[in-house]
Design an enzyme around this catalytic site. Structure first.
Site, PDB file in Angstrom:
ATOM      1  N   ALA A 185       0.824  -1.209   0.000  1.00 42.54           N
ATOM      2  CA  ALA A 185       0.000   0.000   0.000  1.00 42.54           C
ATOM      3  C   ALA A 185       0.859   1.259   0.000  1.00 42.54           C
ATOM      4  O   ALA A 185       0.619   2.187  -0.787  1.00 42.54           O
ATOM      5  CB  ALA A 185      -0.934  -0.006   1.215  1.00 42.54           C
ATOM      6  N   GLU A 186       1.865   1.313   0.862  1.00 38.65           N
ATOM      7  CA  GLU A 186       2.690   2.517   0.930  1.00 38.65           C
ATOM      8  C   GLU A 186       3.497   2.713  -0.346  1.00 38.65           C
ATOM      9  O   GLU A 186       3.685   3.840  -0.805  1.00 38.65           O
ATOM     10  CB  GLU A 186       3.616   2.509   2.148  1.00 38.65           C
ATOM     11  CG  GLU A 186       4.382   3.803   2.264  1.00 38.65           C
ATOM     12  CD  GLU A 186       4.705   4.230   3.677  1.00 38.65           C
ATOM     13  OE1 GLU A 186       5.400   5.254   3.803  1.00 38.65           O
ATOM     14  OE2 GLU A 186       4.276   3.581   4.636  1.00 38.65           O
ATOM     15  N   THR A 187       3.939   1.626  -0.938  1.00 39.03           N
ATOM     16  CA  THR A 187       4.665   1.729  -2.206  1.00 39.03           C
ATOM     17  C   THR A 187       3.786   2.349  -3.286  1.00 39.03           C
ATOM     18  O   THR A 187       4.178   3.310  -3.956  1.00 39.03           O
ATOM     19  CB  THR A 187       5.168   0.347  -2.656  1.00 39.03           C
ATOM     20  OG1 THR A 187       6.062  -0.175  -1.660  1.00 39.03           O
ATOM     21  CG2 THR A 187       5.888   0.421  -3.994  1.00 39.03           C
ATOM     22  N   SER A 239       2.761   6.007  -2.529  1.00 34.76           N
ATOM     23  CA  SER A 239       3.923   6.893  -2.663  1.00 34.76           C
ATOM     24  C   SER A 239       4.245   7.167  -4.121  1.00 34.76           C
ATOM     25  O   SER A 239       4.609   8.291  -4.485  1.00 34.76           O
ATOM     26  CB  SER A 239       5.144   6.281  -1.967  1.00 34.76           C
ATOM     27  OG  SER A 239       4.957   6.230  -0.579  1.00 34.76           O
TER      28      SER A 239
END
Length: 156
Positions: A74-76, A79
């Site tokens: 999710a953060e990848t 971002s």
């Protein structure tokens, strides 16, 4: 952990970075952690980022996809969307991530799709929906990134 495929960027984004002397497709990856976890970015634009990750190798002791692995995916993806929204003059720094885990996954690939909730001048927020191969929702996440000015290379 699988072959690395270059993400698909819109041509205008590639051209924007190329004007600064940056080969974006060659430069971009999911980062060292993402690579170790087998994250592959398959589509990347400010309005939609899609990536996959294998369940195998990213499980907790009960054999289920680790919640932290879902958070990494999710953060990848969020971002990447934030970075593309900010453009070549900004860097995206995650400041808030929350994940709700709906069901377990034991095998196969999970797919994450990040779409913008808010795209401002100083922050960007993305919702990331992670599904299994049966298109069942595994996790819903929300990431907010701070958009900071990119460091400028010294002129001398």
């Amino acid at each position: 952990m699988g072959e690395h495929t270059a993400p698909l960027f819109p041509q205008e984004v590639i051209d924007e970075y190329a004007a600064l002397g940056v080969d974006l497709p060659a430069l971009f990856s999911a980062g060292h952690l993402g690579e170790r976890m087998g994250v592959t970015i398959v589509e990347a634009a400010a309005d939609r980022v899609v990536g996959t990750m294998p369940v195998e190798g990213n499980t907790q002791p009960y054999g289920l996809l680790h919640g932290g692995a879902s958070a990494v995916l999710a953060e990848t993806l969020g971002s990447v969307g934030s970075m593309l929204h900010g453009g070549a003059g900004k860097i995206a720094v995650g400041v808030d991530l929350n994940c709700t885990h709906h069901r377990g996954a034991r095998s196969g690939l999970v797919t994450g799709v990040a779409t913008p909730v808010h795209r401002g001048r100083s922050t960007a927020t993305y919702e990331i929906v992670i599904t299994d191969e049966q298109d069942k929702r595994v996790c819903t996440a929300r990431l907010t990134c701070l958009l900071r000015d990119a460091p400028r290379p010294d002129a001398g």
